[in-house]
Design a protein around this motif. Structure first.
Motif, PDB file in Angstrom:
ATOM      1  N   MET A   1      33.743  42.165  43.221  1.00  0.00           N
ATOM      2  CA  MET A   1      33.155  40.829  43.060  1.00  0.00           C
ATOM      3  C   MET A   1      32.078  40.864  41.966  1.00  0.00           C
ATOM      4  O   MET A   1      31.213  41.721  41.972  1.00  0.00           O
ATOM      5  N   CYS A   2      32.191  39.964  41.016  1.00  0.00           N
ATOM      6  CA  CYS A   2      31.146  39.815  40.014  1.00  0.00           C
ATOM      7  C   CYS A   2      30.898  38.310  39.890  1.00  0.00           C
ATOM      8  O   CYS A   2      31.607  37.526  40.500  1.00  0.00           O
ATOM      9  N   PRO A   3      29.891  37.872  39.129  1.00  0.00           N
ATOM     10  CA  PRO A   3      29.628  36.430  39.069  1.00  0.00           C
ATOM     11  C   PRO A   3      30.839  35.595  38.632  1.00  0.00           C
ATOM     12  O   PRO A   3      30.914  34.403  38.926  1.00  0.00           O
TER      13      PRO A   3
ATOM     14  N   ILE B   1      36.317  37.239  42.166  1.00  0.00           N
ATOM     15  CA  ILE B   1      36.773  38.368  42.963  1.00  0.00           C
ATOM     16  C   ILE B   1      37.475  39.428  42.109  1.00  0.00           C
ATOM     17  O   ILE B   1      38.194  39.094  41.177  1.00  0.00           O
ATOM     18  N   HIS B   2      37.239  40.658  42.431  1.00  0.00           N
ATOM     19  CA  HIS B   2      37.991  41.752  41.826  1.00  0.00           C
ATOM     20  C   HIS B   2      39.012  42.322  42.816  1.00  0.00           C
ATOM     21  O   HIS B   2      40.132  42.626  42.454  1.00  0.00           O
ATOM     22  N   TYR B   3      38.568  42.520  44.057  1.00  0.00           N
ATOM     23  CA  TYR B   3      39.449  43.113  45.063  1.00  0.00           C
ATOM     24  C   TYR B   3      39.407  42.348  46.372  1.00  0.00           C
ATOM     25  O   TYR B   3      38.348  41.898  46.804  1.00  0.00           O
TER      26      TYR B   3
ATOM     27  N   ILE C   1      38.880  33.980  40.864  1.00  0.00           N
ATOM     28  CA  ILE C   1      39.381  35.332  40.628  1.00  0.00           C
ATOM     29  C   ILE C   1      38.887  35.750  39.247  1.00  0.00           C
ATOM     30  O   ILE C   1      39.083  35.033  38.274  1.00  0.00           O
ATOM     31  N   CYS C   2      38.220  36.888  39.175  1.00  0.00           N
ATOM     32  CA  CYS C   2      37.701  37.342  37.878  1.00  0.00           C
ATOM     33  C   CYS C   2      38.851  37.828  37.014  1.00  0.00           C
ATOM     34  O   CYS C   2      39.653  38.646  37.441  1.00  0.00           O
ATOM     35  N   ASP C   3      38.927  37.303  35.804  1.00  0.00           N
ATOM     36  CA  ASP C   3      40.017  37.754  34.934  1.00  0.00           C
ATOM     37  C   ASP C   3      39.473  38.566  33.753  1.00  0.00           C
ATOM     38  O   ASP C   3      40.104  38.702  32.728  1.00  0.00           O
TER      39      ASP C   3
END
Ligand SMILES: [Zn+2]
Length: 170
Positions: free
Chosen positions: A1-3, A6-8, A70-72
């Motif tokens: 998770m980053c700003p 979601i990563h995972y 979702i972080c891309d």
């Protein structure tokens, strides 16, 4: 998770076909006590828990529920990331798509094997609905490299699909 999102999002490592006993009434909780300093991250985590809770209550209502971001940024537009994002965007609850169709959707006809690999390495389960990707003959295919095929079956049936002899009825 980053700003940026979601990563995972993974299922508990212990889950396998041998011990999978779904208990929907348990609800969705955050495991551990990761302190989220960033406001955006906090909001996205809350959104994710809310979305998953709604999903397990009634997967058809989540069409109207805002998805967590979702972080891309982590994969920088690799083939598998394009597959994940395309799947998340286009294939909703109760729908399925074949590995080959999904390859076509990311303009890589014939790359169904690579799509299969992308599904096996999906870092954001359920939100990136790799359980909705099945074989072109309608049979389910593997989930978590074949270790959690019953989970795939459960998720599809939860979404209202009829599965007989490991095959989705249309
Ligand atoms: Zn990120």
């Amino acid at each position: 998770m980053c700003p940026d999102g979601i990563h995972y999002l993974n299922q508990m490592k212990e889950i396998s076909d041998e011990n999978f006993t779904p208990k929907v009434e348990l609800g969705v909780t955050l495991i551990g006590s990761t302190p989220f300093e960033d406001e955006k991250v906090k909001r996205n985590v809350d959104q994710c828990i809310f979305w998953l809770t709604e999903y397990f209550k009634d997967p058809h209502k989540i069409v109207n529920t805002m998805k967590p971001d979702i972080c891309d940024a982590s994969e920088n537009g690799t083939f598998q990331e394009r597959v994940w994002l395309c799947l998340a965007k286009n294939i909703g609850p109760g729908q399925t798509v074949s590995y080959g169709q999904l390859a076509k959707m990311v303009k890589s006809s014939g790359a169904s094997q690579a799509v299969g690999t992308a599904m096996a390495t999906n870092p954001i389960q359920i939100l990136v609905p790799c359980h909705r990707v099945i074989r072109s003959d309608g049979t389910l295919g593997q989930y978590s490299r074949g270790k959690r095929n019953n989970v795939k079956l459960w998720l599809l049936e939860h979404e209202g699909l009829k599965v007989i002899n490991n095959k989705v009825m249309s």
